[in-house]
Scaffold this motif. Structure first.
Motif, mmCIF file in Angstrom:
data_model
loop_
_atom_site.group_PDB
_atom_site.id
_atom_site.type_symbol
_atom_site.label_atom_id
_atom_site.label_comp_id
_atom_site.label_asym_id
_atom_site.label_seq_id
_atom_site.Cartn_x
_atom_site.Cartn_y
_atom_site.Cartn_z
ATOM 1 N N UNK A 181 0.876 -1.201 0.302
ATOM 2 C CA UNK A 181 0.192 -0.020 -0.100
ATOM 3 C C UNK A 181 0.746 1.470 -0.171
ATOM 4 N N UNK B 107 -2.854 13.380 0.492
ATOM 5 C CA UNK B 107 -3.872 12.904 1.609
ATOM 6 C C UNK B 107 -4.154 14.452 2.442
ATOM 7 N N UNK C 99 -7.299 0.012 3.707
ATOM 8 C CA UNK C 99 -6.210 0.804 3.857
ATOM 9 C C UNK C 99 -6.499 2.398 3.415
ATOM 10 N N UNK C 100 -7.771 2.418 2.754
ATOM 11 C CA UNK C 100 -7.858 3.823 2.253
ATOM 12 C C UNK C 100 -9.451 3.886 2.435
ATOM 13 N N UNK D 37 -11.497 5.777 0.308
ATOM 14 C CA UNK D 37 -12.106 5.617 -1.339
ATOM 15 C C UNK D 37 -10.750 5.393 -2.033
ATOM 16 N N UNK D 38 -11.044 4.918 -3.111
ATOM 17 C CA UNK D 38 -10.026 4.974 -4.169
ATOM 18 C C UNK D 38 -10.440 6.010 -5.354
ATOM 19 N N UNK D 39 -9.965 7.120 -5.453
ATOM 20 C CA UNK D 39 -10.630 7.847 -6.374
ATOM 21 C C UNK D 39 -10.178 7.296 -7.841
#
Lengths: 302, 340, 551
Positions: A40, A49, B160-161, B163-165
């Motif tokens: 990741x 971010x 891990x995130x 959203x994934x744009x």
């Protein structure tokens, strides 16, 4: 015949099933917390971010920022300098002390080992040394003052600061557990044979002990290079990266980018650069210091 | 034992050499002990002595005031400090450290030992080889690369995130858990240790397979075999890994610091110690923001004595662990001599 | 029959009438507009239902800090009662009072550490989890405001009778692009110099009140001279991080100025000759005069320890701490040395160019942006009551009583001295002049009269992260002090670093906003620092602050 084959296959299947059941928890943890974050990282490094908004892709922008940042160069210089100093000045001593320790009687070894390995919690140990380096209240300056020598600025001096981080490792020399374990496996006959040939003390160390320790030394060297490239707590607690940027290491800079400047993408991009640098060094070391025991013992034999 | 032959030890030259080696080694031992003594001595000095007689090893008027301050968080004036580490009394941090270390121990050892046992004895040769690389690979990868991704992963586990744009449907709502500010955020990532895996596997490899075969013929299940035959044999290696795991978790600073930073009632001692030294040595008022309670800290004369007292308290449990595991440790090191 | 029908009709009428009377009451409940009186007559179940505005109060500001454990008592409250620990009980009383005054509001105390290093990420996590307190310290401004971590208070503030009492600096800090986001907390302060009066008497320096100590209009050169005079074998004239109180601040040097190439908004102010002088002066003070203790291994706590143990004659201190010490620790400097006669305070030295860096600051407070309108209003009411209203009065009244019973001086004098607001009632038994020496009062008088210059954020201009910039500037000063490297090359090196890491804002320079900002500063200096305007600023607007002609 017909009754044995299915039972065996059932047994085999059962064994495989149990094998995977035993492996599963470790597998999941290692996958989720070991490998996933590493993979990741290569996503985060290409993102920007925000805390409230969703992240967005910024291409190689983070890497561009890393390359353009003059502090990154300083941090790498500091890290390499620290790794060089710490490996150069503190790596050989434990080997030497371990070899000497083996000359003592069993009882002395036991007592010394116990005293030597009395543990101090790691952050506590760093705090003790910070106190020792205190310009007015610290013991080191107190000793210098007592001897009428010029007092030092220790952690405040940009040149001395890095040495000061390593100094405890030099002063507090001691044996290495792993070397002691390995030394116990060296067959005594080898020394006796050398003794008959009239080999001197140093020659015995050079010709018998060190080649035997070689694989362990190679492995420890690898670990200590990787470890010192990743040094964080020592400068973070001791100096906070100062004075100026004299002790800002790469990992400290990663930390301050991520949790001080809140630039998670750039921090991860820098981490990937560090990762590549370490991997190159590891590859280099593996090439020139092979740790294969058979290979080295063959070399010794021939 | 081997460099200088046993037979010739009476010779004066050899004796001198042995003496020199012994002196050298004892100096090393003393140098190691000195900072510990200094830490203990400073922790018993009253604040005034820290400033006025900083270089005495034996305190003039030993006092346990620093320990009292840490334990009660009330200063000599009777003011409750209520700032920085003094918001909570010492035993809270001690409890937290113990909790974190034992939770890590309880999670890590069984998981790692089982995986190592399976890879060493149960899996087919091919599977074992791949699993070995899978488990050991992370040992070679610098862990710092994962600081940020792991933080993100833990803040909305298991994603891990958020959203994934650019990828459809990833902006839908999925349930997630935040491990930030919980002990699980520290314990779960440590539930498997590649280093201990290596130690365990190295040990299980030395055990003859016939032991297992015999147990199987007797009709024991795999779990029974592991529990009744393997584990008793593995006691020394469990002691070594257990000790390493315990001290590792106890000493861990960066993990708890990142995960628990804003949950002070959950801080372990390592974080508390860092914060106290930070308040002493690095704290500067940031622009326009000043913790009102810091005044009591500043005017209470909290100095290095309190810091050293905290360091002593932090070191005692791992010293006890060392005393308990001492014998096993010495034995285990010989066994787990890292052969492969 | 008749009788009963009459009864029936009467009872019907009563019922109907009753219904008619009940319905506005129900309406009031629905609309949430019950008065305290109306609320108290509700049955318990309705009371619970009625309290639907949750106000999460941080226990640091307004919380009841009850004992952690109950010990041998029945409960922590019980322990506080029997221990004579009245403060937390007043907190509970205040909570009850506030809830009665605002019947719909239900106060919950929560622990939220506002002083951690990772404040911003901790806050973001709590905000998205809905666990943040209703109000909290406003730190890392203006970036946190720009990221939407604070509620817009412009309307509430404008309609508030004490808006005018807000310290100007605090308002400016919390204003972004014309909108106000913060409120001042209850302590008016500034970084000032804490000094030893007895040692200033030794060197024969007296201030305008006839007491030993520097005059309030002392300059940087005076500071340097006194520091040297005060340095003796075992003590230094000053102890502290020299970067935080230095020449540059006294002379009003900005660290970033408009980019003359118009590529970015700001560039590092490396070409200012004053910066070179500042570094030289700091280097001389440390290396030649040797009158200053400074170290990376020491922070504010340690500086204060240096001062208290008599090894430093001056340190930087926070203004409210000194009067508070004089009340709470009157024998701190020794039994024979009363605090108020031993420790003095004075504002930071001025520059000889007429600049005055003094500006009053308070901890700015911002509100949770996810609050509903009712919650926001309740939180604001709570702050008013806590900082200067009913809750404030209760606290003060109790503090006076408690101090009297426990045989101590009451902290109340300090609270009144440093309060930025006009309290509803004055509970003090004697004027502040009889409690504090003139130098303490003088600093506060100056603080209340001081004005803060405009900030770029008010005009919608982006600013670098202040903490990061401070760190970078401290590194520059640290290198100047600890090495002998040529200062110009140091400026170039650190300037390059600051430019690439902190001032690389995307987008073109906004000419209009910049112009308005510079004009506002010109106005400010003309009005409040005319000497500085004549001597330096006027010339600066044609050089460092010259606006590029383009655009």
């Amino acid at each position: 015949m017909a009754s044995v084959v299915p039972r065996k296959s059932h047994n085999l299947r059962y064994k495989t099933l149990m094998a995977w059941l035993f492996t599963l928890p470790g597998l999941v943890v290692q996958l989720v917390f070991g490998w996933l974050p590493v993979l990741f990282a290569f996503v985060v490094a290409f993102q920007r971010y925000y805390f409230i908004k969703d992240p967005e892709y910024v291409g190689v922008n983070n890497f561009k920022e890393v390359v353009a940042d003059p502090l990154v160069i300083t941090a790498f210089q500091n890290t390499l300098w620290f790794a060089f100093l710490s490996v150069g000045l503190t790596f050989l001593m434990p080997i030497f002390v371990s070899i000497l320790l083996m000359e003592m009687s069993r009882r002395t070894i036991r007592v010394m080992m116990i005293l030597w390995f009395i543990p101090v919690a790691s952050t506590a140990g760093i705090a003790i040394w910070k106190y020792m380096y205190h310009p007015n209240l610290g013991l080191l300056n107190g000793i210098l003052r007592g001897l009428h020598l010029p007092e030092q600025k220790w952690l405040d001096d940009p040149v001395l600061a890095m040495f000061s981080l390593i100094l405890p490792g030099i002063i507090l020399f001691g044996p290495g557990l792993i070397y002691i374990a390995a030394l116990q496996n060296v067959p005594e006959e080898l020394y006796e044979a050398a003794e008959l040939e009239g080999a001197s003390f140093w020659r015995k160390i050079w010709n018998i002990t060190l080649p035997r320790l070689r694989p362990i030394i190679a492995m420890m060297l690898l670990f200590s290079v990787i470890g010192s490239m990743q040094v964080f707590e020592l400068p973070f607690i001791m100096t906070g990266g100062g004075p100026g940027y004299a002790t800002t290491t790469v990992v400290m800079y990663i930390y301050s980018l991520a949790f001080g400047a809140y630039n998670l993408g750039k921090a991860t991009a820098l981490a990937i650069v560090l990762f590549c640098a370490i991997m190159i060094m590891v590859g280099f070391q593996r090439r020139y210091f092979p740790e294969n025991i058979d290979e080295s013992s063959e070399n010794a034999r021939s | 034992m081997p460099l200088i032959p046993q037979v010739g030890r009476r010779r004066p030259k050899t004796r001198l050499m042995l003496l020199a080696i012994a002196i050298f080694l004892w100096i090393g031992v003393l140098l190691h002990l000195f900072p510990v003594a200094w830490m203990i001595s400073a922790s018993f000095k009253p604040t005034l002595e820290i400033f006025n007689a900083p270089f005495r090893l034996i305190p003039k008027e030993p006092s346990a005031a620093s320990y009292k301050l840490l334990a009660s968080t009330v200063n000599a004036n009777g003011q409750s400090l209520n700032v920085d580490v003094f918001r909570y009394p010492l035993h809270i941090y001690l409890q937290n450290s113990i909790k974190i270390s034992f939770l890590t121990l309880l999670c890590q050892l069984p998981i790692t030992a089982m995986a190592a046992y399976a890879v060493s004895k149960l899996h087919s040769r091919r599977a074992a080889k791949w699993l070995f690389y899978f488990f050991m690979g992370t040992l070679m990868i610098p862990g710092q690369i994962a600081i940020v991704p792991r933080f993100l992963l833990l803040s909305h586990f298991p994603w891990p995130t958020r959203t994934v744009p650019g990828i459809p449907f990833t902006d839908l709502f999925f349930p997630s858990w935040s491990f930030i500010g919980t002990y699980w955020g520290i314990v779960l990532p440590a539930a498997f240790s590649a280093f201990n895996f290596l130690l365990f596997k190295g040990f299980f490899d030395t055990l003859p397979t016939e032991l297992i075969e015999a147990a199987r013929i007797d009709g024991a299940s795999e779990l029974t075999t592991l529990r009744a035959i393997m584990l008793p044999l593995a006691r020394p290696v469990i002691a070594v890994t257990g000790y390493f795991t315990f001290t590792g978790a106890w000493n861990d600073f960066l993990g708890p610091w990142i995960i628990l930073m804003s949950e002070q009632q959950k801080w372990p001692l390592s974080v508390a110690l860092y914060k106290l030294q930070w308040a002493l040595t690095s704290w500067q008022p940031s622009q326009g923001a000043m913790d009102p309670a810091l005044q009591t800290l500043i005017s209470s004369g909290v100095g290095y004595n309190a810091l050293m007292a905290l360091a002593v308290v932090e070191s005692i449990p791992i010293f006890i662990a060392f005393l308990i595991f001492r014998e096993q440790l010495m034995k285990g090191i010989q066994i787990a001599g890292l052969k492969g | 029959m008749r009788k009963s029908s009459v009864l029936l009709s009467i009872s019907l009428a009563i019922l109907l009438g009753g219904c008619k009377q009940v319905s506005p009451f129900e309406q009031a409940i629905k609309a949430g507009s019950l008065t305290s009186q109306g609320y108290t007559v509700l049955p318990d179940a309705d009371k619970v239902r009625y309290k639907n505005v949750i106000l999460r109060v941080p226990s640091e500001w307004g919380g009841a800090q009850l004992p952690l454990d109950k010990g041998p008592y029945l409960s922590p409250v019980d322990k506080a009662i029997h221990n004579g620990d009245i403060g937390p009980l007043i907190g509970i009383y205040n909570q009850a009072l506030f809830e009665l005054q605002n019947p719909r509001v239900k106060v919950e105390y929560i622990n939220f550490d506002m002083w951690t290093d990772n404040f911003r990420s901790a806050l973001a996590v709590s905000l998205s989890a809905g666990k943040a307190p209703a109000y909290y310290i406003a730190r890392d401004l203006p970036q946190t405001i720009e990221q939407g971590m604070y509620a817009d208070l412009t309307d509430i503030m404008k309609g508030w009778d004490q808006f005018q009492n807000q310290p100007e600096g605090s308002i400016r800090q919390g204003t972004v692009n014309g909108k106000i986001y913060t409120l001042a907390a209850n302590e008016l302060g500034a970084v000032v110099i804490r000094y030893r009066k007895d040692w200033f008497r030794e060197i024969g320096v007296f201030n305008e009140y006839g007491e030993p100590g520097p005059r309030s209009d002392w300059t940087w050169d005076d500071f340097r001279r006194y520091a040297k005079m005060l340095t003796k074998d075992n003590r230094k004239g000053y102890a502290g991080a020299i970067g935080s109180m230095n020449y540059a601040e006294a002379y009003g040097i900005d660290y970033y100025v408009p980019d003359q190439t118009e590529k970015y908004t700001w560039r590092f102010n490396g070409s200012d000759p004053r910066l070179l002088l500042a570094l030289q002066s700091v280097r001389d003070i440390c290396q030649k005069d040797k009158s200053v203790t400074t170290s990376v291994t020491m922070g504010w706590t340690e500086w204060h320890n240096e001062f208290d143990s008599g090894r430093a004659a001056m340190i930087s201190g926070f203004a409210p701490h000194i009067p508070r010490d004089s009340i709470l620790n009157p024998t701190k400097m020794g039994k024979d040395k009363p605090f108020r006669d031993t420790v003095g305070m004075v504002t930071l030295p001025l520059g000889s160019n007429g600049y005055n860096s003094l500006q009053p600051i308070t901890n700015p407070i911002g509100f949770d942006p996810t609050l509903s309108k009712d919650q926001l209003r309740a939180a604001f009411e709570w702050c008013k009551s806590w900082f200067y209203g009913d809750m404030f009065a209760n606290r003060m009244r109790n503090a006076i009583l408690e101090a009297k019973l426990k045989g101590k001086q009451s902290e109340t004098y300090v609270e009144y001295l440093v309060l930025p607001y006009k309290p509803k009632e004055n509970l003090l038994d004697k004027p502040l002049e009889q409690v504090f020496p003139p130098d303490y009062l003088g600093v506060y008088k100056a603080l209340r009269a001081a004005h803060a210059p405009p900030l770029p954020r008010e005009f919608g201009l982006a600013e670098p992260a202040i903490n990061e910039l401070n760190k970078a500037v401290v590194a520059l000063y640290s290198d100047a002090i600890n090495t002998n490297t040529d200062l110009k090359s140091l400026i170039a090196k650190h300037g390059n670093l600051i430019n690439t890491n902190l001032l690389q804002f995307g987008g073109k320079q906004d000419h209009d906003k910049l112009k308005r900002y510079i004009e506002a500063r010109t106005e400010h200096y003309k009005k409040y620092l005319p000497k500085y305007y004549d001597k330096e600023w006027k010339q600066k607007t044609t050089s460092l602050y010259r606006l590029p002609a383009g655009n």
